[in-house]
Design an enzyme around this catalytic site. Structure first.
Site, PDB file in Angstrom:
ATOM      1  N   LYS A 122       0.832  -1.199   0.000  1.00 42.98           N
ATOM      2  CA  LYS A 122       0.000   0.000   0.000  1.00 42.98           C
ATOM      3  C   LYS A 122       0.868   1.251   0.000  1.00 42.98           C
ATOM      4  O   LYS A 122       0.677   2.168  -0.814  1.00 42.98           O
ATOM      5  CB  LYS A 122      -0.922   0.027   1.216  1.00 42.98           C
ATOM      6  CG  LYS A 122      -1.709   1.335   1.334  1.00 42.98           C
ATOM      7  CD  LYS A 122      -2.180   1.590   2.744  1.00 42.98           C
ATOM      8  CE  LYS A 122      -2.618   3.035   2.911  1.00 42.98           C
ATOM      9  NZ  LYS A 122      -2.979   3.374   4.293  1.00 42.98           N
ATOM     10  N   ASP A 140      -6.494   0.977   0.601  1.00 41.73           N
ATOM     11  CA  ASP A 140      -6.611   1.492   1.958  1.00 41.73           C
ATOM     12  C   ASP A 140      -7.930   1.005   2.549  1.00 41.73           C
ATOM     13  O   ASP A 140      -8.621   0.173   1.953  1.00 41.73           O
ATOM     14  CB  ASP A 140      -6.515   3.018   1.974  1.00 41.73           C
ATOM     15  CG  ASP A 140      -7.610   3.690   1.154  1.00 41.73           C
ATOM     16  OD1 ASP A 140      -8.613   3.031   0.816  1.00 41.73           O
ATOM     17  OD2 ASP A 140      -7.467   4.885   0.858  1.00 41.73           O
TER      18      ASP A 140
END
Length: 212
Positions: A122, A140
């Site tokens: 991420k 997310d």
């Protein structure tokens, strides 16, 4: 409606509601500052990170300053973001690696990024999107939650979700999808309860159909 047609309709609806802009919710002025802010954002809100980083980046104005920082002092500096011991180590060790292995420059390759301390996919993809403009899917909390509700993935592991979305979405939407779902998640598709009564995509949402 077949899934490819529904995906296309969802993306068109998102483009209409949230015209794409390259917006980052974390404040930074240097490429490595975005990397460090994203590391700090794990299990923490962007707003809280943005309260910590201005003084942090003044106190440590260079990578060299981060690399030579006292771990105990860094822990106190990042304590408001939570998990401060691990995050302090990540910032210091990451700065050292960037200087020693990359000449003080951020790499764009995802394998090189994820080899840095505290950097998962991420975080790496945030850097790839905002610093290098490379098509990347950032998973997310908003992307994880809403993609599940839309039936775009059955997985809960962020890495598996990322690969599901890479297969499902056209590459032209990889970056904007994250931005748009952040906006949707903040406005309507909230956790734990979505504001379905005000949503513009109820006709495309399996989760809504199951709830009615």
């Amino acid at each position: 409606m077949k899934k490819p047609d529904r995906v296309k309709a969802v993306l068109e609806a998102l483009d209409t509601r949230y015209p794409y802009e390259d917006k980052c919710y974390l404040n930074y002025t240097k490429p490595y500052e975005l990397l460090f802010a994203t590391i700090l954002s794990a299990q923490c809100t962007d707003d809280r990170v943005n309260m910590v980083t201005p003084q942090l980046f003044i106190k440590y104005p260079t990578l060299e300053a981060f690399a030579s920082a006292s771990l105990a002092e860094m822990e106190m500096d990042v304590k408001p973001t939570g998990f401060f011991r691990n995050k302090a180590k990540s910032l210091v060790f990451c700065a050292q690696a960037l200087l020693e292995r990359h000449g003080g420059e951020l790499p764009s390759d995802i394998e090189e990024l994820t080899a840095l301390s505290g950097v998962g996919r991420k975080t790496a993809n945030v850097v790839r999107c905002h610093i290098f403009g490379l098509p990347s899917v950032v998973v997310d909390t908003h992307v994880k939650r809403i993609s599940g509700r839309l039936g775009f993935t059955k997985n809960t592991d962020p890495v598996k979700i990322e690969f599901d979305l890479m297969k499902l979405l056209p590459k032209s939407h990889w970056i904007r999808y994250n931005h748009q779902l952040i906006a949707l998640g903040r406005e309507i598709c909230k956790a734990p309860r979505a504001k379905c009564g005000t949503c513009f995509m109820t006709n495309l949402c399996p989760a809504y159909k199951k709830s009615t």
